[in-house]
Design an enzyme around this catalytic site. Structure first.
Site, PDB file in Angstrom:
ATOM      1  N   ALA A  10     -20.901   4.748  -6.275  1.00  0.00           N
ATOM      2  CA  ALA A  10     -19.813   4.819  -5.290  1.00  0.00           C
ATOM      3  C   ALA A  10     -19.361   6.261  -5.051  1.00  0.00           C
ATOM      4  O   ALA A  10     -18.207   6.517  -4.758  1.00  0.00           O
ATOM      5  CB  ALA A  10     -18.633   3.976  -5.771  1.00  0.00           C
ATOM      6  N   ARG A  16     -21.297   7.805   7.790  1.00  0.00           N
ATOM      7  CA  ARG A  16     -21.399   6.976   8.996  1.00  0.00           C
ATOM      8  C   ARG A  16     -20.109   6.215   9.327  1.00  0.00           C
ATOM      9  O   ARG A  16     -19.961   5.657  10.398  1.00  0.00           O
ATOM     10  CB  ARG A  16     -22.592   6.009   8.848  1.00  0.00           C
ATOM     11  CG  ARG A  16     -23.927   6.719   8.912  1.00  0.00           C
ATOM     12  CD  ARG A  16     -25.065   5.866   8.363  1.00  0.00           C
ATOM     13  NE  ARG A  16     -25.164   5.940   6.895  1.00  0.00           N
ATOM     14  CZ  ARG A  16     -26.067   5.296   6.169  1.00  0.00           C
ATOM     15  NH1 ARG A  16     -26.957   4.513   6.763  1.00  0.00           N
ATOM     16  NH2 ARG A  16     -26.100   5.411   4.853  1.00  0.00           N
ATOM     17  N   THR A  80     -28.895   8.678  -4.416  1.00  0.00           N
ATOM     18  CA  THR A  80     -28.691   7.516  -5.299  1.00  0.00           C
ATOM     19  C   THR A  80     -29.424   7.673  -6.633  1.00  0.00           C
ATOM     20  O   THR A  80     -28.937   7.235  -7.676  1.00  0.00           O
ATOM     21  CB  THR A  80     -29.135   6.219  -4.596  1.00  0.00           C
ATOM     22  OG1 THR A  80     -30.401   6.447  -3.942  1.00  0.00           O
ATOM     23  CG2 THR A  80     -28.132   5.780  -3.559  1.00  0.00           C
ATOM     24  N   GLU A 155     -37.867   4.423   3.170  1.00  0.00           N
ATOM     25  CA  GLU A 155     -36.483   4.635   3.618  1.00  0.00           C
ATOM     26  C   GLU A 155     -36.417   4.818   5.131  1.00  0.00           C
ATOM     27  O   GLU A 155     -37.408   5.147   5.772  1.00  0.00           O
ATOM     28  CB  GLU A 155     -35.904   5.859   2.915  1.00  0.00           C
ATOM     29  CG  GLU A 155     -35.509   5.596   1.481  1.00  0.00           C
ATOM     30  CD  GLU A 155     -34.582   4.408   1.337  1.00  0.00           C
ATOM     31  OE1 GLU A 155     -33.637   4.276   2.121  1.00  0.00           O
ATOM     32  OE2 GLU A 155     -34.816   3.597   0.410  1.00  0.00           O
ATOM     33  N   ASN A 170     -34.815  -3.784   1.126  1.00  0.00           N
ATOM     34  CA  ASN A 170     -34.282  -3.523  -0.207  1.00  0.00           C
ATOM     35  C   ASN A 170     -32.758  -3.641  -0.143  1.00  0.00           C
ATOM     36  O   ASN A 170     -32.118  -2.973   0.657  1.00  0.00           O
ATOM     37  CB  ASN A 170     -34.695  -2.104  -0.629  1.00  0.00           C
ATOM     38  CG  ASN A 170     -33.901  -1.613  -1.829  1.00  0.00           C
ATOM     39  OD1 ASN A 170     -33.556  -2.394  -2.713  1.00  0.00           O
ATOM     40  ND2 ASN A 170     -33.616  -0.313  -1.858  1.00  0.00           N
ATOM     41  N   ARG A 333      12.299  -8.719   5.889  1.00  0.00           N
ATOM     42  CA  ARG A 333      11.764  -7.496   5.274  1.00  0.00           C
ATOM     43  C   ARG A 333      11.813  -7.574   3.749  1.00  0.00           C
ATOM     44  O   ARG A 333      12.419  -8.488   3.190  1.00  0.00           O
ATOM     45  CB  ARG A 333      12.552  -6.300   5.820  1.00  0.00           C
ATOM     46  CG  ARG A 333      12.271  -6.086   7.328  1.00  0.00           C
ATOM     47  CD  ARG A 333      13.252  -5.125   7.936  1.00  0.00           C
ATOM     48  NE  ARG A 333      13.329  -3.894   7.174  1.00  0.00           N
ATOM     49  CZ  ARG A 333      14.344  -3.025   7.249  1.00  0.00           C
ATOM     50  NH1 ARG A 333      15.368  -3.267   8.066  1.00  0.00           N
ATOM     51  NH2 ARG A 333      14.347  -1.942   6.522  1.00  0.00           N
ATOM     52  N   LYS A 351      17.039  -8.003   5.422  1.00  0.00           N
ATOM     53  CA  LYS A 351      16.421  -7.039   4.512  1.00  0.00           C
ATOM     54  C   LYS A 351      17.123  -7.097   3.166  1.00  0.00           C
ATOM     55  O   LYS A 351      18.351  -7.061   3.112  1.00  0.00           O
ATOM     56  CB  LYS A 351      16.541  -5.630   5.101  1.00  0.00           C
ATOM     57  CG  LYS A 351      15.822  -4.578   4.280  1.00  0.00           C
ATOM     58  CD  LYS A 351      16.571  -3.262   4.193  1.00  0.00           C
ATOM     59  CE  LYS A 351      17.620  -3.283   3.115  1.00  0.00           C
ATOM     60  NZ  LYS A 351      18.256  -1.985   2.847  1.00  0.00           N
ATOM     61  N   ASN A 386      25.486  -1.807   6.701  1.00  0.00           N
ATOM     62  CA  ASN A 386      25.205  -1.518   5.288  1.00  0.00           C
ATOM     63  C   ASN A 386      24.983  -0.043   5.023  1.00  0.00           C
ATOM     64  O   ASN A 386      24.911   0.381   3.900  1.00  0.00           O
ATOM     65  CB  ASN A 386      23.976  -2.315   4.817  1.00  0.00           C
ATOM     66  CG  ASN A 386      22.739  -2.008   5.636  1.00  0.00           C
ATOM     67  OD1 ASN A 386      22.837  -1.677   6.819  1.00  0.00           O
ATOM     68  ND2 ASN A 386      21.584  -2.131   5.024  1.00  0.00           N
ATOM     69  N   TYR A 387      24.909   0.775   6.067  1.00  0.00           N
ATOM     70  CA  TYR A 387      24.506   2.167   5.902  1.00  0.00           C
ATOM     71  C   TYR A 387      25.577   3.087   6.462  1.00  0.00           C
ATOM     72  O   TYR A 387      25.973   2.950   7.624  1.00  0.00           O
ATOM     73  CB  TYR A 387      23.172   2.349   6.643  1.00  0.00           C
ATOM     74  CG  TYR A 387      22.528   3.695   6.456  1.00  0.00           C
ATOM     75  CD1 TYR A 387      22.359   4.242   5.184  1.00  0.00           C
ATOM     76  CD2 TYR A 387      22.053   4.407   7.551  1.00  0.00           C
ATOM     77  CE1 TYR A 387      21.746   5.478   5.025  1.00  0.00           C
ATOM     78  CE2 TYR A 387      21.427   5.638   7.396  1.00  0.00           C
ATOM     79  CZ  TYR A 387      21.281   6.172   6.122  1.00  0.00           C
ATOM     80  OH  TYR A 387      20.673   7.384   5.970  1.00  0.00           O
TER      81      TYR A 387
END
Ligand code: UD1
Ligand code: CA
Length: 451
Positions: A10, A16, A80, A155, A170, A333, A351, A386-387
């Site tokens: 990996a 690509r 590889t 390949e 393969n 939320r 929320k 609330n703010y």
């Protein structure tokens, strides 16, 4: 000595994909590509899984976790074959190594087991998975001699365009005897065109040296390798169909599977109905006999039994208990908890709030950082303020309170049990239980000026 250890390759960039993210982290139905391969391996209970990383290695390590994972660094992506070489100190502890490309997310663990079985039964030096592909242009193809023996892999870089004479490809999944690798891995030469060391050249090396090669054919869709976003979308489609089929066979009604999206880890109980256009994401769990309306998106949420979610709701990291009704057009939320029989109606946003049993906020409301008791009625247009521009504050509304329409509750503030708030009030002070609070200018009537 272990009989088998697995190594996942990996480290590649995934050129690509044309992306700033490493290919193996691209999400497939909500989870990174690489996790699918790891899950297939985990079903086979290896003591450890070697993962060769290189391009954006730190990001991969941050996202892919597990005490069973041993990361191996390939600092330069030289192919590889080179990736396998970098992992030598990992696989040399075993008799055999199972090698997989990290970009084959549809692979099933049973297919891997079959490959390992064939490898052992035939006492092969190399065994690998092949498939018959309708379009082999993206894959290495298996070369055979006139007797039909495998002599190598050609390949994509070694042939021009679509001139593939064979459909036998393969899959990029191999078992090697480690004694074979110790002897021959150093024989690999860089590919003259690409300058990379190809793992696939080990097949021709084995053939030339009369080493035993075994193959096992797998169904093509299972071994699809993801190199570009077209293949990513194709794999998503196949995986999605598998998931939808599983849910339907387990008793979930999906009105139109062609436009319903369910990610891999979602759980749904029997007799729940999903309308067209539903999108269920992450670790969402839905109980039995629910109805989820069209266009609704639910992510990482837990929904009880007999819940009705009307069309076009967006629900994230929330809990909804049995028999609640939500929507249409509701937005729940993170941190929302809707208790049994509660009702959240259209154009209501909630929320980080608790809405108690049987409480209702039926229309056009914002509830943020609120704690609402049982059987509370929240009138249309109610807003928890609330703010204050710097910090968030809490609103508490106790059982059986009634909040008149268009009320602004300026937090921190508390409305006591069974209190009644007059419509249009701006509540800035706590309302004692069982009282009526009115906080708005009194209506006056003045004579109209005569013209
Ligand atoms: C590879 C095979 C091809 C096969 C196909 C199946 C080679 C040379 N070719 O081609 O025969 O049909 O898979 O899907 O192996 N990687 C590294 N380090 C590197 C280069 C790649 O770890 O230096 C990793 C990548 O991250 C990827 C995997 O190896 O997960 C395969 O690489 P990729 O470039 O996708 O190989 P293919 O061109 O698909
Ligand atoms: Ca590939």
């Amino acid at each position: 000595m272990e009989k088998f250890l697995p190594v996942v390759l990996a480290a590649g960039k995934g050129t690509r994909m044309k992306s700033r993210w490493p290919k193996v982290l691209h999400p497939l139905l909500g989870k990174p590509l690489l996790t699918y391969v790891l899950e297939a391996l985990r079903h086979l209970s290896f003591p450890e899984i070697g993962v060769v990383i290189g391009y954006k290695a730190e990001e991969i390590q941050e996202i892919i976790k597990g005490s069973d994972i041993k990361f191996i660094l390939q600092t330069e992506q030289l192919g590889t074959g080179h990736a396998l070489l970098c992992a030598t100190s990992f696989w040399e502890r075993a008799e055999n190594v199972l090698v997989l490309n990290g970009d084959v997310p549809l692979l099933e663990s049973s297919t891997l087991q079959e490959l390992m079985d064939v490898h052992q039964e035939q006492k092969a030096a190399i065994s690998f998975l092949t498939a018959k592909a309708e379009d082999p242009t993206q894959y290495g193809i298996v070369l055979r001699n006139v007797q039909g023996q495998v002599v190598g892999i050609q390949e994509v870089t070694e042939r021009s365009g679509r001139d593939s004479s064979s459909q036998e490809i393969n899959a990029g999944i191999y078992c090697f005897k480690t004694s074979f690798l110790k002897k021959y891995l150093s024989f690999l030469q860089p590919n003259p065109k690409k300058g990379e060391y190809y793992i696939t050249d080990l097949i021709s090396i084995a053939a030339k040296n009369q080493e035993k090669i075994a193959i096992r054919e797998a169904p093509f869709p299972e071994i699809i390798g993801i190199n570009n976003r077209l293949e990513l979308a194709k794999a998503a489609q196949i995986l999605q169909q598998r998931i939808l089929d599983r849910h339907m066979l387990q008793g979930v009604s999906i009105i139109d599977p062609s436009c319903t999206y369910i990610e891999s880890d979602v759980e749904i109980d029997n007799d729940t109905v999903l309308a067209p256009g539903v999108y269920l994401q992450g670790r969402t769990k839905i109980g039995r006999e629910c109805y989820i309306g069209s266009g609704t998106v639910v992510k990482d949420s837990k929904i009880g039994n007999e819940v009705e979610i009307k069309p076009y709701c967006v629900i994230t990291e929330s809990v909804i208990e049995d028999k609640a009704t939500i929507g249409p057009f509701a937005h729940l939320r993170p941190g929302t908890y809707i208790a049994t029989n509660a009702r959240i109606g259209n154009f209501v946003e909630v929320k980080k709030s608790y809405v108690g049993k049987g409480s209702k906020a039926s229309h056009l409301t914002y509830l943020g950082d609120a704690e609402i008791g049982k059987d509370v009625n929240i009138g249309a247009g109610t807003i928890t303020c609330n703010y204050d521009g710097k910090r968030k504050h809490k609103t508490v509304i106790e059982d059986n309170a009634f909040i008149g329409s268009n009320t602004a509750l300026v937090a921190p503030v508390k409305v006591g049990k069974a209190a009644l708030v007059g419509a249009g009030s701006v509540i800035t002070e706590d309302v004692p239980p069982d009282t009526l609070a009115i906080a708005r200018a009194r209506q006056v009537h003045k004579m109209k000026k005569r013209e």
